[in-house]
Enzyme design. Structure first.
Site, PDB file in Angstrom:
ATOM      1  N   GLU A  26      -6.979  -8.914 -43.029  1.00  0.00           N
ATOM      2  CA  GLU A  26      -6.002  -9.369 -42.292  1.00  0.00           C
ATOM      3  C   GLU A  26      -5.873 -10.793 -42.214  1.00  0.00           C
ATOM      4  OE1 GLU A  26      -5.307  -9.759 -38.273  1.00  0.00           O
ATOM      5  OE2 GLU A  26      -6.927  -8.305 -37.544  1.00  0.00           O
ATOM      6  N   LYS A  87       2.553 -15.673 -36.461  1.00  0.00           N
ATOM      7  CA  LYS A  87       1.940 -14.562 -36.231  1.00  0.00           C
ATOM      8  C   LYS A  87       3.007 -13.423 -36.721  1.00  0.00           C
ATOM      9  CE  LYS A  87       0.048 -11.551 -32.734  1.00  0.00           C
ATOM     10  NZ  LYS A  87      -0.120 -11.372 -31.242  1.00  0.00           N
ATOM     11  N   VAL A 107      -2.697  -6.584 -37.795  1.00  0.00           N
ATOM     12  CA  VAL A 107      -3.149  -5.151 -38.095  1.00  0.00           C
ATOM     13  C   VAL A 107      -1.909  -4.296 -38.499  1.00  0.00           C
ATOM     14  CG1 VAL A 107      -4.055  -2.900 -37.547  1.00  0.00           C
ATOM     15  CG2 VAL A 107      -5.106  -5.019 -36.730  1.00  0.00           C
ATOM     16  N   ASP A 139       3.654  -3.939 -22.675  1.00  0.00           N
ATOM     17  CA  ASP A 139       3.011  -4.390 -23.742  1.00  0.00           C
ATOM     18  C   ASP A 139       2.004  -3.600 -24.361  1.00  0.00           C
ATOM     19  OD1 ASP A 139       2.051  -6.204 -25.467  1.00  0.00           O
ATOM     20  OD2 ASP A 139       1.498  -7.787 -24.157  1.00  0.00           O
ATOM     21  N   SER A 141       0.577  -2.942 -28.191  1.00  0.00           N
ATOM     22  CA  SER A 141       0.736  -3.567 -29.457  1.00  0.00           C
ATOM     23  C   SER A 141       1.194  -2.460 -30.667  1.00  0.00           C
ATOM     24  CB  SER A 141      -0.674  -3.906 -30.048  1.00  0.00           C
ATOM     25  OG  SER A 141      -0.649  -4.320 -31.372  1.00  0.00           O
ATOM     26  N   ALA A 142       2.221  -3.065 -31.510  1.00  0.00           N
ATOM     27  CA  ALA A 142       2.617  -2.551 -32.698  1.00  0.00           C
ATOM     28  C   ALA A 142       1.645  -1.928 -33.691  1.00  0.00           C
ATOM     29  CB  ALA A 142       3.732  -3.254 -33.475  1.00  0.00           C
ATOM     30  N   ASP A 143       0.489  -2.185 -33.372  1.00  0.00           N
ATOM     31  CA  ASP A 143      -0.681  -1.786 -34.255  1.00  0.00           C
ATOM     32  C   ASP A 143      -0.802  -0.217 -34.241  1.00  0.00           C
ATOM     33  OD1 ASP A 143      -1.190  -4.500 -34.853  1.00  0.00           O
ATOM     34  OD2 ASP A 143      -3.232  -4.505 -33.951  1.00  0.00           O
ATOM     35  N   LYS A 160     -11.204  -4.997 -27.642  1.00  0.00           N
ATOM     36  CA  LYS A 160     -11.777  -5.961 -26.604  1.00  0.00           C
ATOM     37  C   LYS A 160     -11.203  -5.246 -25.199  1.00  0.00           C
ATOM     38  CE  LYS A 160     -11.983 -10.279 -29.058  1.00  0.00           C
ATOM     39  NZ  LYS A 160     -11.197 -10.333 -30.238  1.00  0.00           N
TER      40      LYS A 160
HETATM   41  N1  PSU Z   1      -7.626  -8.315 -31.315  1.00  0.00           N
HETATM   42  C1  PSU Z   1      -8.917  -8.905 -31.920  1.00  0.00           C
HETATM   43  N2  PSU Z   1      -8.617  -9.883 -32.533  1.00  0.00           N
HETATM   44  C2  PSU Z   1      -7.234 -10.463 -33.417  1.00  0.00           C
HETATM   45  C3  PSU Z   1      -6.263  -9.418 -33.118  1.00  0.00           C
HETATM   46  C4  PSU Z   1      -6.613  -8.687 -31.973  1.00  0.00           C
HETATM   47  O1  PSU Z   1      -9.802  -8.857 -31.363  1.00  0.00           O
HETATM   48  O2  PSU Z   1      -7.487 -11.182 -34.250  1.00  0.00           O
HETATM   49  C5  PSU Z   1      -5.085  -9.768 -33.801  1.00  0.00           C
HETATM   50  C6  PSU Z   1      -4.740  -8.717 -34.663  1.00  0.00           C
HETATM   51  O3  PSU Z   1      -4.085  -9.254 -35.580  1.00  0.00           O
HETATM   52  C7  PSU Z   1      -4.350  -7.828 -34.097  1.00  0.00           C
HETATM   53  C8  PSU Z   1      -3.099  -8.415 -33.271  1.00  0.00           C
HETATM   54  O4  PSU Z   1      -3.179  -6.765 -34.947  1.00  0.00           O
HETATM   55  O5  PSU Z   1      -3.837  -9.498 -32.753  1.00  0.00           O
HETATM   56  C9  PSU Z   1      -2.561  -7.492 -32.240  1.00  0.00           C
HETATM   57  O6  PSU Z   1      -1.634  -8.575 -31.515  1.00  0.00           O
HETATM   58  P1  PSU Z   1      -0.361  -8.072 -30.638  1.00  0.00           P
HETATM   59  O7  PSU Z   1      -1.273  -7.523 -29.281  1.00  0.00           O
HETATM   60  O8  PSU Z   1       0.388  -9.072 -29.944  1.00  0.00           O
HETATM   61  O9  PSU Z   1       0.061  -6.678 -31.159  1.00  0.00           O
HETATM   62 MN    MN Z   2       2.293  -7.413 -27.333  1.00  0.00          MN
END
Ligand code: PSU
Ligand code: MN
Length: 306
Positions: A26, A87, A107, A139, A141-143, A160
């Site tokens: 990524e 992003k 991701v 909140d 994540s869309a992951d 984390k």
């Molecule tokens: N967690 C990490 N390192 C990262 C990310 C998450 O430890 O770099 C990044 C990844 O690209 C992940 C994104 O897909 O943050 C998730 O962001 P969000 O919570 O806004 O979906």
């Molecule tokens: Mn989010």
């Protein structure tokens, strides 16, 4: 999905054609996950690690409105250096592409491009998840929703504890996403090897992971698989130190009212500020370790004939 929006690097294209192992990487981790120049160095080293372990790397991003699977060195450098790279998660893809903009893929969006290109294994550091306090902020994540529908295996060092790890695992269970442990019975917590939460299944060998992935997809059980690979012991952080930094980063985020897509990058940068190079070194080493394991899983998958 329409492949006319996608550029596959010739080396990646050739490997895919020959059914050779390919590993997706990524770019949010490059543009928003680490400071320059360590982000640039790490991106190069991770690609090399994938090669050393017998697979072809395909770093994924959106450049001038085109999806890219496999980048040149100058493209990597641009993503590491430019500072104004957006992003891009699933929902951002349409306007980034129609506006011919540059975007670093998360991701979720890396999985989308990888699947479109025919790449089945993806290596990263940590995945997104359910944020602490999600019961009021929503909140998540869309992951996680991407993992429920897009068939790419994701190798990571867990999540984390800026996130709610237990709730993240519950969400993945609800969405039917298998969570495997490579040589661990516990889901790792990124900076540390243990989270106190179990994986669905511990595997000792990458070949066994590949077999389970194949069964899932052979059965038409579409969607991703999470493979948790703990940071090597010698690079693990002190739990107390990292927990303190995370608590501090979270309270700073609250004070500054950071929300939405900004929150993850904010917390990551703040943790690096608070712990100096220690967390950064751990981060770099765990990604390299994931690259080695991911490349081997890609090889094992490639050797399993349908
Ligand atoms: N967690 C990490 N390192 C990262 C990310 C998450 O430890 O770099 C990044 C990844 O690209 C992940 C994104 O897909 O943050 C998730 O962001 P969000 O919570 O806004 O979906
Ligand atoms: Mn989010």
């Amino acid at each position: 999905m329409n492949r006319e929006y996608l550029d596959i690097h010739p080396e990646v294209q050739e490997a895919l054609k020959q059914e050779q192992p390919v590993v997706a990487l990524e770019s949010t981790i490059i543009s928003h996950g680490m400071p320059y120049p360590q982000n640039m160095e790490t991106a190069r080293r991770v690609e090399q690690k994938v090669r050393d372990n017998g697979a072809v790397p395909a770093t994924i991003a959106i450049l001038k409105g085109r999806m890219k699977a496999g980048l040149s060195d100058s493209e990597l450098e641009h993503l590491a250096k430019a500072g104004d790279i957006k992003k891009v998660s699933r929902r951002d893809i349409p306007y980034i592409m129609s506006g011919r903009l540059d975007g670093a893929t998360t991701v979720a969006s890396t999985m989308i491009v990888a699947a479109l290109a025919g790449i089945r294994v993806f290596v990263t550091g940590g995945i997104g998840g359910v944020h602490r306090g999600a019961s009021s902020t929503f909140d998540i994540s869309a992951d996680l929703t991407e993992l429920s529908k897009t068939s790419v295996a994701v190798v990571c060092a867990g999540v984390k504890s800026i996130l709610d790890i237990g709730a993240t695992l519950e969400y993945l269970e609800t969405q039917g996403v298998p969570v495997f442990g490579y040589q661990t019975g516990e889901f790792p917590a990124f900076y540390t090897r243990n989270s106190g939460f179990l994986v669905d299944q511990r595997f000792g060998e990458t070949a066994e992971i590949a077999k389970a992935i194949k069964v899932k997809w052979d059965l038409g059980l579409n969607g991703g698989i999470v493979i948790g690979n703990p940071v090597p012991r010698e690079f693990e952080m002190d739990k107390k130190e990292i927990d303190q930094a995370i608590e501090r980063a979270l309270s700073d985020a609250e004070l500054k009212d950071v929300k939405g897509k900004e929150i993850t990058p904010f917390l990551l940068a703040r943790i690096v500020e608070l712990t100096g190079t220690r967390s950064l070194q751990t981060n770099i080493e765990l990604v390299l370790n994931n690259a080695a394991v991911g490349a081997r899983i890609a090889q094992d998958l490639a050797s399993l004939k349908p």
